[in-house]
Write an enzyme that holds these catalytic residues in place. Structure first.
Site, mmCIF file in Angstrom:
data_model
loop_
_atom_site.group_PDB
_atom_site.id
_atom_site.type_symbol
_atom_site.label_atom_id
_atom_site.label_comp_id
_atom_site.label_asym_id
_atom_site.label_seq_id
_atom_site.Cartn_x
_atom_site.Cartn_y
_atom_site.Cartn_z
ATOM 1 N N ARG A 1 29.340 42.672 31.159
ATOM 2 C CA ARG A 1 29.008 42.472 29.741
ATOM 3 C C ARG A 1 27.499 42.600 29.554
ATOM 4 O O ARG A 1 26.742 42.671 30.523
ATOM 5 C CB ARG A 1 29.409 41.052 29.324
ATOM 6 C CG ARG A 1 28.689 40.005 30.170
ATOM 7 C CD ARG A 1 28.769 38.605 29.640
ATOM 8 N NE ARG A 1 27.835 37.727 30.331
ATOM 9 C CZ ARG A 1 28.067 37.098 31.474
ATOM 10 N NH1 ARG A 1 29.219 37.240 32.092
ATOM 11 N NH2 ARG A 1 27.136 36.346 32.013
ATOM 12 N N LYS B 1 37.165 37.297 41.902
ATOM 13 C CA LYS B 1 36.084 37.060 42.861
ATOM 14 C C LYS B 1 36.310 37.701 44.224
ATOM 15 O O LYS B 1 35.405 38.329 44.789
ATOM 16 C CB LYS B 1 35.906 35.552 43.077
ATOM 17 C CG LYS B 1 34.925 34.925 42.126
ATOM 18 C CD LYS B 1 35.030 33.425 42.223
ATOM 19 C CE LYS B 1 33.824 32.818 42.881
ATOM 20 N NZ LYS B 1 33.884 31.336 42.808
#
Ligand code: MV4
Length: 539
Positions: free
Chosen positions: A296, A120
Site C-alpha cells: 500500500r 507472513k
C-alpha cells in the site's frame, strides 16, 4: 496493454490520506469521489472532493471497512477506479478481487500478490527464494513448549516469539534465556489467541537494538522496477511510528544500493506491481534482514516525495492504468534530508490517551521547505471512532541539521487549541542531543519520555517545597481565611488571562467574543462600562 485513462477515482478512506489523494486527483484532472461515515459529514476530505457519498454509521466495520458499501458508492458515483489509501481495506485482497470483478481499476498490486505478501510465512519464503536475508528463525510455527525450547536452543538466545497471525509487533515477546521460555511461550500463545483467535507462534533470533529501515519501491505491470531509497522509522511508541526521516543516519550509498536491490528482488519474486514498501530490520553491525512487504501507500510516503521530487500518488495512478515507469533507477536522485512528525490527537501528558473533540483554533506551519499533510481546520471535530492521526508535518533541508532546524521552527509555529496533540513530544525529540547525533534505537522514545516525566516530578516537588502553593491551597480550603492570598490568586488569574489574550493567535473576528465576555462581566459588576481596561490586543 494500455488501458483507458482513469477519469474518476473513488477514495475509499478518510482523514489526511484522503485529502492527499484528492489533491493528486485535482492536479491530474481526475475527478474525485469521497465517501464518509455519519461522523465525517463535515470532514475536510468531503469538502475537497468533487463529490461525496455517505457510506454508513460511524463504526468503521459498518462504513470504511464494508466492501459492499464502498463498492456501492463507487457504482453510484460512476467511478472507474478506486484508491484504498492506507489502513482500512487497503491490504485486503478481497477488495482488489471485487474491484476487478466490478470492472473498477484497483490502485495497488493485484489481489493475488496482496494475498501472497500478506501471508507472513509465504512472504518470508518469497524473500528466501529471492536470495534476500531473513531473520534466522523457524520456517513454521512451533508445535509446543518442547519444540520451542529445541528451536530456541538451536537459534541461540535472546529469541523473539512472534504470533503467526500477528503484525506490527502485536503478540511479540523477547526471551533472554531458557528459564523464561516456557512461561513466555504460554503467555504469547494466550495473547495471540485472544487477539487474533490463532495461537500459533514462530521463534526468531532476536535482533538487539534494531533499527527499522524500509525501502520504497515502484513497479509497473511490464516488469520494470525501481526503488526510491530508504526511510528510517525506528522512532516508535508501542509499535506506532512517531517520527520518520530519510536518508537514514546509518545507511550509506553502498548499503542503500544493496538494500534497494534486495527489495527489488523480493518485489520481482512476488510479482509485485504499483507502489510498495519492503521493510527490514538492521542490526548493530548494519546487517539487514527482510521482515515484511507493505502492499500500500504508507503514512510516511511524503518523506520520500520530498527527497526525490516524485509524486507517489500520481505514480500509483499512472501505474494502475498500465503505464510504464516514468523514470529509470539512474534518474532517481536523493536530495537533502526530510523529517516527518506524525501529529496524533493524543495527550502526551496523559499516557497518550486519545484526545477527540473540537479544534477551536489552529495555525498550520508554512514557509520554505515545510509541508503540511493534515485534515485540521477551525471547528473540525476529531471523532473518537478512528485512528487518531490528524496530520503529518514534513520538513526538508539540505542536510540533516538543516532539516532539524527547520522542523523545530515549524513545530514552533504549529498551534492547535481544543484537543491535545503530540506536537510537544516532537519538540522534545527535536531538542534532544542524542536525536541530533542520530543516536537512537527502538527504546529511545520510552527513555526520553521517562526522563521528561522524572524531571517534571522533580520540578513540581521543588515548587511545592518552596511554600506558596500549599499556603494558597490552605486559604482556599478555609473561606475568608487569608484575604490577601485570595486577592493575589485572583490578580494572578487576571494577569494570566490578559496575557493569554494578548498572545492569542485567534483571528480578529473571534476577538469580538472578548467584548461579549467583558460586557457580561460589566453587567454583573454594574459600575464599570463594557470593555474598559481591556488591552488593545483583546479588541
Ligand atoms: C523484531 C525485533 C527484534 N528481533 N524481530 C516490531 C514490529 C515488527 N514490524 C517487527 N518488530 C520487531 N521485530 C526480531 N527477530 C524487534 C522489533 C521491534 C522493533 C523493530 C523496529 C522498530 C521498532 C521496534 C520496536 C519494538 C520491537
Amino acid at each position: 496493454m494500455a488501458q483507458q485513462p482513469i477519469q474518476r477515482i473513488l477514495v475509499a478512506n478518510r482523514g489526511e490520506i484522503a485529502v492527499r489523494i484528492i489533491r493528486a486527483c485535482r492536479e491530474l484532472g481526475i475527478e474525485s469521489v469521497a465517501v464518509f461515515s455519519e461522523v465525517d459529514r463535515e470532514a475536510l476530505h468531503v469538502r475537497f472532493a468533487d463529490r461525496a457519498l455517505p457510506i454508513g454509521p460511524a463504526p468503521a466495520a459498518e462504513s470504511y471497512l464494508d466492501i459492499d458499501r464502498v463498492l456501492e458508492a463507487a457504482r453510484r458515483s460512476g467511478a472507474d477506479a478506486l484508491h484504498p489509501g492506507y489502513g482500512f481495506l487497503s491490504e485486503n485482497p478481497e477488495l482488489a478481487r471485487r474491484c476487478a470483478a466490478a470492472g473498477l481499476t484497483f490502485i495497488g498490486p493485484t489481489a493475488e500478490c496482496m494475498a501472497l505478501v500478506g501471508d507472513k510465512a509465504a512472504a518470508r519464503q518469497t524473500a528466501v527464494d529471492a536470495g534476500v536475508p531473513v531473520v534466522p528463525g523457524t520456517p513454521d510455527p512451533v508445535a509446543d513448549a518442547g519444540a520451542a525450547r529445541r528451536a530456541a536452543a538451536d537459534l541461540g538466545y535472546p529469541v523473539m516469539l512472534k504470533a503467526a497471525a500477528g503484525g506490527g509487533g502485536k503478540g511479540m515477546r523477547l526471551v533472554g534465556s531458557e528459564s523464561e521460555l516456557a512461561s513466555a511461550f504460554a503467555m504469547a500463545g494466550g495473547e495471540a489467541r485472544s487477539a487474533f483467535g490463532d495461537d500459533r507462534i514462530y521463534i526468531e533470533k532476536a535482533i538487539v537494538q534494531p533499527r527499522h529501515v524500509e525501502i520504497q519501491i515502484l513497479a509497473d505491470v511490464h516488469g520494470n522496477r525501481i526503488h526510491l531509497g530508504e526511510r528510517e522509522c525506528t522512532l516508535q511508541r508501542r509499535h506506532q511510528k512517531v517520527l520518520e526521516e530519510a536518508p537514514s543516519p546509518v545507511v550509506d550509498a553502498a548499503l542503500r544500493e544493496r538494500m534497494g536491490e534486495a527489495a527489488l528482488a523480493v518485489a520481482a519474486s512476488a510479482g509485485y506491481s504499483n507502489a510498495g514498501t519492503v521493510e527490514f530490520l538492521l542490526d548493530a553491525e548494519r546487517d539487514f534482514f527482510f521482515i515484511e512487504v507493505n502492499a500500500r501507500l504508507q503514512v510516511e510516503h511524503p518523506v520520500t516525495e520530498m527527497l526525490t521530487g516524485v509524486d507517489l500518488v500520481a505514480e500509483q495512478i499512472a501505474l494502475a492504468q498500465g503505464e510504464r515507469l516514468s523514470l529509470r533507477q539512474q534518474d532517481v536522485e536523493l536530495r537533502g534530508h526530510a523529517i516527518e512528525c506524525r501529529i496524533y490527537a493524543e495527550d502526551p501528558d496523559n499516557d497518550f490517551a486519545p484526545s477527540p473533540g473540537v479544534v477551536e483554533a489552529v495555525r498550520i506551519p508554512a514557509g520554505p521547505g515545510v509541508r503540511d499533510d493534515s485534515c485540521l481546520f477551525e471547528g473540525y471535530e476529531v471523532p473518537i471512532h478512528y485512528d487518531p492521526l490528524v496530520g503529518k508535518l514534513i520538513a526538508w533541508g539540505v542536510d540533516r541539521p538543516a532539516a532539524i532546524r527547520r522542523m523545530r521552527r515549524a513545530l514552533g509555529e504549529y498551534k492547535v487549541r481544543g484537543i491535545a496533540t503530540t506536537i510537544p513530544l516532537h519538540q522534545r525529540v527535536l531538542a534532544d542531543d542524542d536525536f541530533a547525533a542520530g543516536r537512537f534505537d527502538t527504546g529511545y522514545l520510552d527513555r526520553l519520555l521517562r526522563s521528561a516525566r522524572d524531571a517534571g516530578r522533580g520540578a513540581a516537588a521543588a515548587e511545592a517545597g518552596a511554600g506558596p502553593e500549599p499556603a494558597a491551597a490552605g486559604a482556599a480550603a478555609e473561606p475568608g481565611g487569608d484575604r490577601h492570598a485570595e486577592i493575589a490568586r485572583i490578580a494572578a488569574a487576571v494577569h494570566v488571562f490578559l496575557g493569554a489574550e494578548q498572545r492569542s493567535f485567534r483571528p480578529p473576528s473571534t476577538a469580538a467574543s472578548a467584548w461579549k465576555l467583558a460586557g457580561r462581566a460589566a453587567a454583573l459588576d454594574g459600575e464599570r462600562s463594557a470593555g474598559r481596561g481591556l488591552p488593545d490586543g483583546a479588541r
